[in-house]
Enzyme design. Sequence first.
Site, PDB file in Angstrom:
ATOM      1  N   CYS A   1       1.032  -7.766  11.601  1.00  0.00           N
ATOM      2  CA  CYS A   1       1.410  -8.004  13.007  1.00  0.00           C
ATOM      3  C   CYS A   1       0.745  -9.264  13.548  1.00  0.00           C
ATOM      4  O   CYS A   1       0.596  -9.412  14.767  1.00  0.00           O
ATOM      5  CB  CYS A   1       1.037  -6.818  13.880  1.00  0.00           C
ATOM      6  SG  CYS A   1       2.124  -5.395  13.647  1.00  0.00           S
TER       7      CYS A   1
ATOM      8  N   TYR B   1      -1.389  -3.277  -6.930  1.00  0.00           N
ATOM      9  CA  TYR B   1      -1.205  -3.997  -5.658  1.00  0.00           C
ATOM     10  C   TYR B   1      -2.553  -4.148  -4.939  1.00  0.00           C
ATOM     11  O   TYR B   1      -3.300  -3.159  -4.795  1.00  0.00           O
ATOM     12  CB  TYR B   1      -0.191  -3.267  -4.755  1.00  0.00           C
ATOM     13  CG  TYR B   1      -0.216  -3.876  -3.365  1.00  0.00           C
ATOM     14  CD1 TYR B   1       0.292  -5.161  -3.161  1.00  0.00           C
ATOM     15  CD2 TYR B   1      -0.808  -3.232  -2.290  1.00  0.00           C
ATOM     16  CE1 TYR B   1       0.211  -5.772  -1.917  1.00  0.00           C
ATOM     17  CE2 TYR B   1      -0.893  -3.825  -1.040  1.00  0.00           C
ATOM     18  CZ  TYR B   1      -0.380  -5.104  -0.864  1.00  0.00           C
ATOM     19  OH  TYR B   1      -0.483  -5.704   0.358  1.00  0.00           O
TER      20      TYR B   1
ATOM     21  N   ASP C   1      -9.231  -9.679   9.254  1.00  0.00           N
ATOM     22  CA  ASP C   1      -8.726  -8.331   8.941  1.00  0.00           C
ATOM     23  C   ASP C   1      -9.705  -7.193   9.239  1.00  0.00           C
ATOM     24  O   ASP C   1      -9.272  -6.115   9.614  1.00  0.00           O
ATOM     25  CB  ASP C   1      -8.325  -8.269   7.457  1.00  0.00           C
ATOM     26  CG  ASP C   1      -7.428  -7.077   7.132  1.00  0.00           C
ATOM     27  OD1 ASP C   1      -6.518  -6.785   7.927  1.00  0.00           O
ATOM     28  OD2 ASP C   1      -7.641  -6.434   6.087  1.00  0.00           O
TER      29      ASP C   1
ATOM     30  N   HIS D   1     -10.337  -2.270  11.834  1.00  0.00           N
ATOM     31  CA  HIS D   1      -9.273  -3.117  11.284  1.00  0.00           C
ATOM     32  C   HIS D   1      -8.994  -4.236  12.299  1.00  0.00           C
ATOM     33  O   HIS D   1      -7.994  -4.206  13.006  1.00  0.00           O
ATOM     34  CB  HIS D   1      -8.028  -2.239  11.074  1.00  0.00           C
ATOM     35  CG  HIS D   1      -6.943  -2.882  10.276  1.00  0.00           C
ATOM     36  ND1 HIS D   1      -5.630  -2.448  10.343  1.00  0.00           N
ATOM     37  CD2 HIS D   1      -6.941  -3.901   9.387  1.00  0.00           C
ATOM     38  CE1 HIS D   1      -4.888  -3.187   9.532  1.00  0.00           C
ATOM     39  NE2 HIS D   1      -5.654  -4.063   8.947  1.00  0.00           N
TER      40      HIS D   1
ATOM     41  N   ARG E   1       0.844  -1.193   0.000  1.00  0.00           N
ATOM     42  CA  ARG E   1       0.000   0.000   0.000  1.00  0.00           C
ATOM     43  C   ARG E   1       0.885   1.250   0.000  1.00  0.00           C
ATOM     44  O   ARG E   1       1.897   1.297   0.686  1.00  0.00           O
ATOM     45  CB  ARG E   1      -0.917   0.023   1.227  1.00  0.00           C
ATOM     46  CG  ARG E   1      -2.100  -0.918   1.128  1.00  0.00           C
ATOM     47  CD  ARG E   1      -2.992  -0.831   2.345  1.00  0.00           C
ATOM     48  NE  ARG E   1      -2.326  -1.315   3.539  1.00  0.00           N
ATOM     49  CZ  ARG E   1      -1.721  -0.553   4.448  1.00  0.00           C
ATOM     50  NH1 ARG E   1      -1.712   0.764   4.319  1.00  0.00           N
ATOM     51  NH2 ARG E   1      -1.128  -1.082   5.484  1.00  0.00           N
TER      52      ARG E   1
ATOM     53  N   LYS F   1      -9.712  -2.380   1.833  1.00  0.00           N
ATOM     54  CA  LYS F   1      -9.308  -1.246   2.668  1.00  0.00           C
ATOM     55  C   LYS F   1     -10.114   0.004   2.331  1.00  0.00           C
ATOM     56  O   LYS F   1     -10.490   0.775   3.208  1.00  0.00           O
ATOM     57  CB  LYS F   1      -7.812  -0.961   2.474  1.00  0.00           C
ATOM     58  CG  LYS F   1      -6.915  -2.126   2.824  1.00  0.00           C
ATOM     59  CD  LYS F   1      -7.081  -2.523   4.256  1.00  0.00           C
ATOM     60  CE  LYS F   1      -6.113  -3.626   4.645  1.00  0.00           C
ATOM     61  NZ  LYS F   1      -6.309  -4.015   6.055  1.00  0.00           N
TER      62      LYS F   1
ATOM     63  N   ARG G   1       1.760 -12.291  -0.945  1.00  0.00           N
ATOM     64  CA  ARG G   1       0.425 -12.559  -0.393  1.00  0.00           C
ATOM     65  C   ARG G   1      -0.209 -13.817  -0.965  1.00  0.00           C
ATOM     66  O   ARG G   1       0.125 -14.262  -2.067  1.00  0.00           O
ATOM     67  CB  ARG G   1      -0.500 -11.372  -0.737  1.00  0.00           C
ATOM     68  CG  ARG G   1      -0.063 -10.041  -0.147  1.00  0.00           C
ATOM     69  CD  ARG G   1      -0.526  -9.905   1.251  1.00  0.00           C
ATOM     70  NE  ARG G   1      -0.058  -8.705   1.916  1.00  0.00           N
ATOM     71  CZ  ARG G   1      -0.748  -8.080   2.888  1.00  0.00           C
ATOM     72  NH1 ARG G   1      -1.914  -8.535   3.264  1.00  0.00           N
ATOM     73  NH2 ARG G   1      -0.246  -7.024   3.492  1.00  0.00           N
TER      74      ARG G   1
ATOM     75  N   SER H   1      -1.084  -3.711  10.262  1.00  0.00           N
ATOM     76  CA  SER H   1      -0.853  -4.633   9.160  1.00  0.00           C
ATOM     77  C   SER H   1       0.384  -5.489   9.424  1.00  0.00           C
ATOM     78  O   SER H   1       1.406  -4.982   9.890  1.00  0.00           O
ATOM     79  CB  SER H   1      -0.638  -3.838   7.875  1.00  0.00           C
ATOM     80  OG  SER H   1      -1.709  -2.945   7.696  1.00  0.00           O
TER      81      SER H   1
END
Length: 588
Positions: free
Chosen positions: A252, A198, A277, A227, A70, A207, A372, A250
Amino acid sequence: MEIKNKKALEWIDEMVKLCEPDKVVFCDGSAEQNKQFEDDAVAEGSMERLNPDLLPGCLLHRTDPNDVARTEKLTFICTKKKEDAGPINNWMSPEEAYAETGANFKGSMKGKTMYVIPFIMGVKGSDFAKVGIELTDSLYVVLNMNIMTKMGQVAVDQLGEDGEFTKCLHARGDLSMEKRRILHFPEDNTIWSFASGYGGNVLLGKKCLALRIASWMAKQEGWMAEHMLILGLTNKKTGKKYYIAGAFPSACGKTNLAMLIPPKEFPDYEIETVGDDIAWIRIGDDGRFWAVNPENGFFGVAPGTSMKSNPNALLTTKKNTIFTNVVKTVEPVEGNVWWEGMKVDPPTKGIDWLGREWTPDSEEKGAHPNSRFTAPACQCPCISPNWEDPQGVPLSAILFGGRRAKTAPLVFQSFDWNHGTFLGATMCSETTAAATGAVGVVRRDPMAMRPFCGYDMGEYFGHWIEMGAKAKKAPKIFHVNWFKQDENGDFMWPGYGDNARVLDWIIRRCEGEAGAKETAIGYVPNPEDLNLNGLDIDAKTLDALLEVDKEVWKAELPGMKEFLGQFGSTLPAEIQAQLDALEERLNK
Ligand code: OXD
Ligand code: MN
């Protein structure tokens, strides 16, 4: 498939005139059409099929090297008034944003196909659900949206003749940073994304809609878009089930926590995944918080995912999955995937994320650190039977956490809702590869929403305070830190499955059963309050993990003050009062 919504048809027409595609294709969500899209993507070279015996239905994609995460600097909230975006969002006026990027969209799909993707975030028919329509020139987007959302006819049905929808426009453009823009127009329920491929920038349901636009809607409509992962735990002894939501920045470990398997020495709980998420939360008639996962799949970070760290995630990706920027194996087996931290032998020969030949002797990593997998949630071995419940699941607790090498103890509980909101508002974490920029820098990331809040964060904190006041049975709020390090830089807590021991303390606190000591920052477990059966951890390490060093926390105060000070008049008095009370407790 026929769209009967007049507003949708008019808008699509207008965007077709702007982008000038050669062809417009409506995505109906059928298996046949998707198969065709896969074949088309393979034929144009944007996707490769992986070995069908090892990974049936799986595809590989490589993004442009300058387009792997991002781009927060190029992400804007475009409200009429700058102050509505707040001091930590990038802001552009709608006029300027539409004009600048509109010029780039102009004719950008000449010679290309525009795909029309109607999609639902949430469950069909649920009060929670929101409809979007994404127009894109990318088959990668189409194929990913088919996994991440409920796409096609089902969304057209939900939209009906006069339903509302988020207008999402995406074009790959030239992928240059100069032209790249991720623009949100909350007042127009519109998202424009230009010059990126992306996922986090272009799967506009995720998002952009489900967090940035949804957080704005949630504020107006009296709910929350967060989130957060959502997990369920069943206490095997009592049969009682609990749900917990957790906000972590993000990369973590949200996906790992959502799917954790307790160690065999601690078999008291069974864990199930509702989401990894995003959580949309409403107050139910019973005064509790009810949460749904608006997504249909997982867009998870591959590196570090292994049969040890997260077998459920790995097993989810064994079919019908899109891998992005991982290593494709060539020898000894052709067409498998590999990444750093997979904990299996690397291929003797492979192709790296840049499309170059790669061997274990290569100097650089084979997979990008933010590579990903996009996998259907229904394939997850521990998916909750309630994950598609239109009402959502009732939350007992909310967790906040981040990567902190020092400072924060393993776990602590807030004194009450407002104090919990303050813990979220002052959360810190080290940055990760999920966004471009330096990695490992400590930054404040309130509620893990810093990159995702669609309006002024001071107002957002106020919304949290209000929601807590409205709910008769708001969840208890906790802060966790799996990442505390000793003086050698080694992690002190084993993490992963053993985090179930922390969840156990949290659940027992919610039930009023577990002990704790009151400290200046909140309630911290005494060593004996945690169930550490079968865990090899010495008393000194445990003490260090649970330590609250007042001097270390005092040193945090200036940073907190500076951060919260930015919000000026929109910072709720309740948050200021919490800051003052913390200072007083630390100085006592
Ligand atoms: C994500 C992120 O992809 O937070 O979930 O970046
Ligand atoms: Mn995320």
